[in-house]
Design a protein around this motif. Sequence first.
Motif, short mmCIF file in Angstrom:
data_model
loop_
_atom_site.label_atom_id
_atom_site.label_comp_id
_atom_site.label_asym_id
_atom_site.label_seq_id
_atom_site.Cartn_x
_atom_site.Cartn_y
_atom_site.Cartn_z
N GLN A 7 -23.20 -2.72 32.96
CA GLN A 7 -21.86 -2.74 33.54
C GLN A 7 -20.81 -3.92 32.44
N SER A 8 -21.67 -4.79 31.95
CA SER A 8 -20.98 -5.68 31.00
C SER A 8 -21.18 -5.63 29.46
N GLU A 9 -21.74 -4.16 29.06
CA GLU A 9 -21.80 -3.98 27.84
C GLU A 9 -20.40 -3.47 27.09
N ALA A 10 -20.26 -3.87 25.84
CA ALA A 10 -18.94 -3.36 25.13
C ALA A 10 -19.10 -1.98 25.16
N CYS A 11 -19.86 -1.06 24.97
CA CYS A 11 -19.89 0.36 25.00
C CYS A 11 -19.33 0.79 26.16
N PRO A 12 -18.33 1.84 26.31
CA PRO A 12 -17.84 2.49 27.53
C PRO A 12 -18.84 3.59 28.07
N ALA A 14 -22.00 3.06 28.05
CA ALA A 14 -22.92 2.40 28.95
C ALA A 14 -22.26 1.74 30.31
N ARG A 15 -21.04 1.36 30.16
CA ARG A 15 -20.31 0.91 31.21
C ARG A 15 -20.10 2.07 32.35
N GLY A 16 -19.81 3.26 31.92
CA GLY A 16 -19.55 4.32 32.73
C GLY A 16 -20.98 4.71 33.21
N LEU A 17 -22.07 4.84 32.46
CA LEU A 17 -23.37 5.05 33.46
C LEU A 17 -23.97 4.28 34.25
N SER A 18 -23.19 2.89 34.29
CA SER A 18 -23.56 1.71 35.20
C SER A 18 -23.22 2.15 36.48
N VAL A 19 -22.29 3.03 36.58
CA VAL A 19 -21.54 3.48 37.85
C VAL A 19 -22.07 4.92 38.44
N VAL A 20 -22.20 5.87 37.27
CA VAL A 20 -22.58 7.23 37.75
C VAL A 20 -23.74 7.61 36.91
N GLY A 21 -24.65 6.90 36.53
CA GLY A 21 -25.48 7.28 35.56
C GLY A 21 -27.01 7.56 36.20
N MET A 139 -16.14 17.11 15.77
CA MET A 139 -15.40 17.36 14.32
C MET A 139 -13.97 16.83 14.24
N THR A 140 -13.32 16.79 15.37
CA THR A 140 -11.83 16.43 15.46
C THR A 140 -11.46 14.97 15.91
N VAL A 141 -12.37 13.90 16.47
CA VAL A 141 -12.12 12.85 16.99
C VAL A 141 -13.43 11.85 16.47
N ASN A 142 -13.11 10.87 16.15
CA ASN A 142 -13.94 9.77 15.86
C ASN A 142 -13.73 8.41 17.01
N ALA A 143 -14.94 7.72 17.47
CA ALA A 143 -14.79 6.70 18.24
C ALA A 143 -14.89 5.42 17.63
N LEU A 144 -13.78 4.77 17.38
CA LEU A 144 -13.67 3.33 16.65
C LEU A 144 -14.06 2.27 17.50
N ARG A 145 -14.85 1.29 17.07
CA ARG A 145 -15.07 0.04 17.90
C ARG A 145 -13.84 -0.79 17.77
#
Length: 147
Positions: A7-12, A14-21, A139-145
Amino acid sequence: MKWNDLQSEACPVARGLSVVGDRWTMLVLRDCFLGVRRFEQMQERLGITRHVLADRLRKLEAAGVLRREPYQQRPLRQEYRLTERGKALYPMLVSLIEWANAHVPPPGEPSVTLVSRETGDPIVPVLVDANTGEKITHMTVNALRAE
């Protein structure tokens, strides 16, 4: 790494999986969206132990996904209801249903068909960009940090 640490990870993701994973949490949420609200009903439908179900419900409540609401005063009995945060998970569940029907089908016909509440016609969910209407794919979207 422990689940709680995610839940404290920068990666969304990972944070989402901390709730519903985990599988039980997703199945509890599925049942909540189907209108199952009471502990005993959930336990019976899922075949889950009381301890595991109580743990998952407690975590979902702590995460603001579910809230307890009394439905009986004597003795006090409570049911679990989706919050707005919980209801916002519905598109994820719909996407999972659609993906599983396409890529992990049961023998025979799909066990769940998604239909419009208004017309009763089958729907085909598609994730699109609200700004452009463009279909979102790898193919249409990139995830940028964020920097």
